[in-house]
Design an enzyme around this catalytic site. Sequence first.
Site, short mmCIF file in Angstrom:
data_model
loop_
_atom_site.label_atom_id
_atom_site.label_comp_id
_atom_site.label_asym_id
_atom_site.label_seq_id
_atom_site.Cartn_x
_atom_site.Cartn_y
_atom_site.Cartn_z
N GLU A 46 13.80 3.03 1.61
CA GLU A 46 14.84 2.91 2.63
C GLU A 46 15.20 1.42 2.70
O GLU A 46 14.31 0.58 2.86
CB GLU A 46 14.33 3.39 3.99
N ARG A 273 -1.60 5.84 0.40
CA ARG A 273 -0.85 4.59 0.39
C ARG A 273 -1.81 3.41 0.25
O ARG A 273 -2.99 3.51 0.56
CB ARG A 273 0.06 4.43 1.61
N LYS A 283 6.97 -2.25 7.06
CA LYS A 283 8.17 -3.07 7.11
C LYS A 283 8.49 -3.47 8.55
O LYS A 283 8.97 -4.56 8.80
CB LYS A 283 9.35 -2.31 6.49
P1 ATP Z 1 6.83 1.15 5.54
O1 ATP Z 1 5.94 1.97 6.40
O2 ATP Z 1 6.21 -0.07 5.01
O3 ATP Z 1 8.16 0.89 6.18
P2 ATP Z 1 7.96 3.30 4.15
O4 ATP Z 1 7.14 4.39 3.57
O5 ATP Z 1 8.71 3.59 5.38
O6 ATP Z 1 7.07 2.02 4.26
P3 ATP Z 1 10.01 3.47 2.21
O7 ATP Z 1 11.10 2.52 1.96
O8 ATP Z 1 10.36 4.80 2.79
O9 ATP Z 1 8.97 2.72 3.10
O10 ATP Z 1 9.12 3.65 0.92
C1 ATP Z 1 9.61 3.93 -0.36
C2 ATP Z 1 8.51 4.57 -1.16
O11 ATP Z 1 7.38 3.71 -1.23
C3 ATP Z 1 8.05 5.87 -0.52
O12 ATP Z 1 7.91 6.85 -1.53
C4 ATP Z 1 6.72 5.51 0.08
O13 ATP Z 1 5.86 6.62 0.09
C5 ATP Z 1 6.23 4.40 -0.85
N1 ATP Z 1 5.34 3.50 -0.12
C6 ATP Z 1 5.59 2.83 1.01
N2 ATP Z 1 4.52 2.14 1.42
C7 ATP Z 1 3.55 2.37 0.51
C8 ATP Z 1 2.19 1.93 0.37
N3 ATP Z 1 1.62 1.13 1.26
N4 ATP Z 1 1.49 2.38 -0.69
C9 ATP Z 1 2.07 3.19 -1.60
N5 ATP Z 1 3.34 3.63 -1.54
C10 ATP Z 1 4.07 3.23 -0.49
MG MG Z 2 10.25 4.98 5.69
#
Ligand code: ATP
Ligand code: MG
Length: 573
Positions: A46, A273, A283
Amino acid sequence: MKAQSANTTTPSDESSLQNNFIRQIIAEDVKTNKHGGKVVTRFPPEPNGYLHIGHAKSICLNFGIAAEQAGRQCYLRFDDTNPSKEDLEYVESIKTDVHWLGYDWGERLRHSSDYFEQLHEYAIALIKMGKAYVCSLTPEQIKEYRGTLREPGKNSPDRERSVAENLDLFERMKAGEFAEGTYVLRAKIDMASPNLNMRDPAIYRIKHLPHQMTGDKWCIYPMYDFTHCLSDAIEGISHSLCTLEFEDHRPLYDWVLDTLNTPCHPQQIEFARLSLNYTVMSKRKLQELVENQHVSGWDDPRMPTLSGIRRRGYTPEAIREFCDRIGITRKNTQIEMGVLENCIRTDLEAKTTRVMAVLKPLRVVIENYPADQVEQLDAPYHPTDASMGSRQIPFSRVLYIEQDDFRETPPKKFFRLAPGREVRLRYGYFITCQAVIKDENGEIVELRCSYDPETRGGSTPPDGRKVKGTLHWVSAPHTITAEVRLYDRLFNQADPGADGTDFKAALNPNSMEVLTYCQLEPSLANAQAGERYQFERLGYFCVDNVVSKEGALVFNRIVTLRDSWAKIEKAKG
Ligand code: ATP
Ligand code: MG
């Protein structure tokens, strides 16, 4: 018995790159011709912030798996369904980061917003099937009607609206007739489901906001759970790899794809994760650090963002190696920062040139060295790799050594310089400390030393005399003055905020030390932004890519030569 450490840093066999459980599933699927024998993956960030090292795990997994298949099909898809938090700046930074890590999406760049038209048609199809309805409960009421883990939810009074009425209301939502929060479109599934995600989840909401890609075209936006599975299906994704928190969403993912007539049904597989100790990885939290100016920006070298790590001096090779070492499992663990640091050490050990720099200078005058003499001494750029060549370093009567390398009253096992003691200057000469000069406050300002001309290059003298310490040094009239920034953990708690306190309270006030009067050997005069060096005995350093300028160089310490933290932690524990 094979020693098996309980340490989170030791990847188990099941998690090794070639053999993780996701690769096993995919290999089996290819063999049995599931998904037509195709493997198509995607990385779906995102664009609401900069990528962090956790995202690298997902990037390496998705692009890595695709790279092993003939078609190399991995999409970079911006999951841009929430215009209130998203921005083009983030889109650009994400592209830069994925490229930097060494991956290329080629023609496969997509946005969820590319599918808004199709998603809208799918929503209408659901309404026509009697599987979606427009609900006028307020957000608070929706929450109340949802029930809890123990109690089933209650049906919305709007659940039995006619298809015609639903179509009309949904059309008017789209036309902008209603205020935000007045109506939502909900999937009609099961208000008594033990899985809360299945209790008639919202799939469209009103937001009177322009979107960075579609402008003013829409004022209704699809929800993540509706968008994600359908975007996967539209792109022909075979394996939709996501993190464990989406496990409870999988029934909804499958329900949407089973209910609607989609081109294919991708398979969602969840993995743990990445979380690293002494930092935060969301983020939202990282944004808070930026907005409250606890760091200089998303690319502050202390941040776990890819832009921060890059500016710090990490290489993409080290990040990929790290993702490899930690592996892919279904168990959430915290990885030690030391694992990441060891990856960059291993990578830089072979490829960086060695140079000498004195961070906290102490003046040394060699009394028996002629005042007008300057010698050029040969110094190899790498101790074992001769192909890196060598340079000449000047030696003269006035030198700088590191303040920490001198003690007036040396403790036991301190083998560096002390009054009356002899040490080796690397590639230089043996010197002996004859006198200590202090200012009126008793602060040491200068050492008076003698040198042995028979030890040129730092070699053992004819009498076979040995010294225990070897110091780095620079010739005072020939140095370049530079700024060097030393970094420590951004937080002083392993899991900031885990005890329920504000994570920001765990910020380490000493996470950055700025040294402005560092003395570097002259070969560094033309050091360019992004270049990496080993400063002998001090660590690996990188020329900052934002603030460093010709004539006013700024270096970041990437990592020390050894993991001093492991020792400190051990001593504490
Ligand atoms: P955050 O919680 O940091 O905002 P998010 O999951 O909301 O992370 P996205 O932009 O939706 O962030 O993530 C894009 C991809 O990266 C998704 O498939 C998510 O599962 C993966 N991802 C995000 N954080 C991690 C992590 N700490 N380890 C592994 N994969 C991750
Ligand atoms: Mg997200």
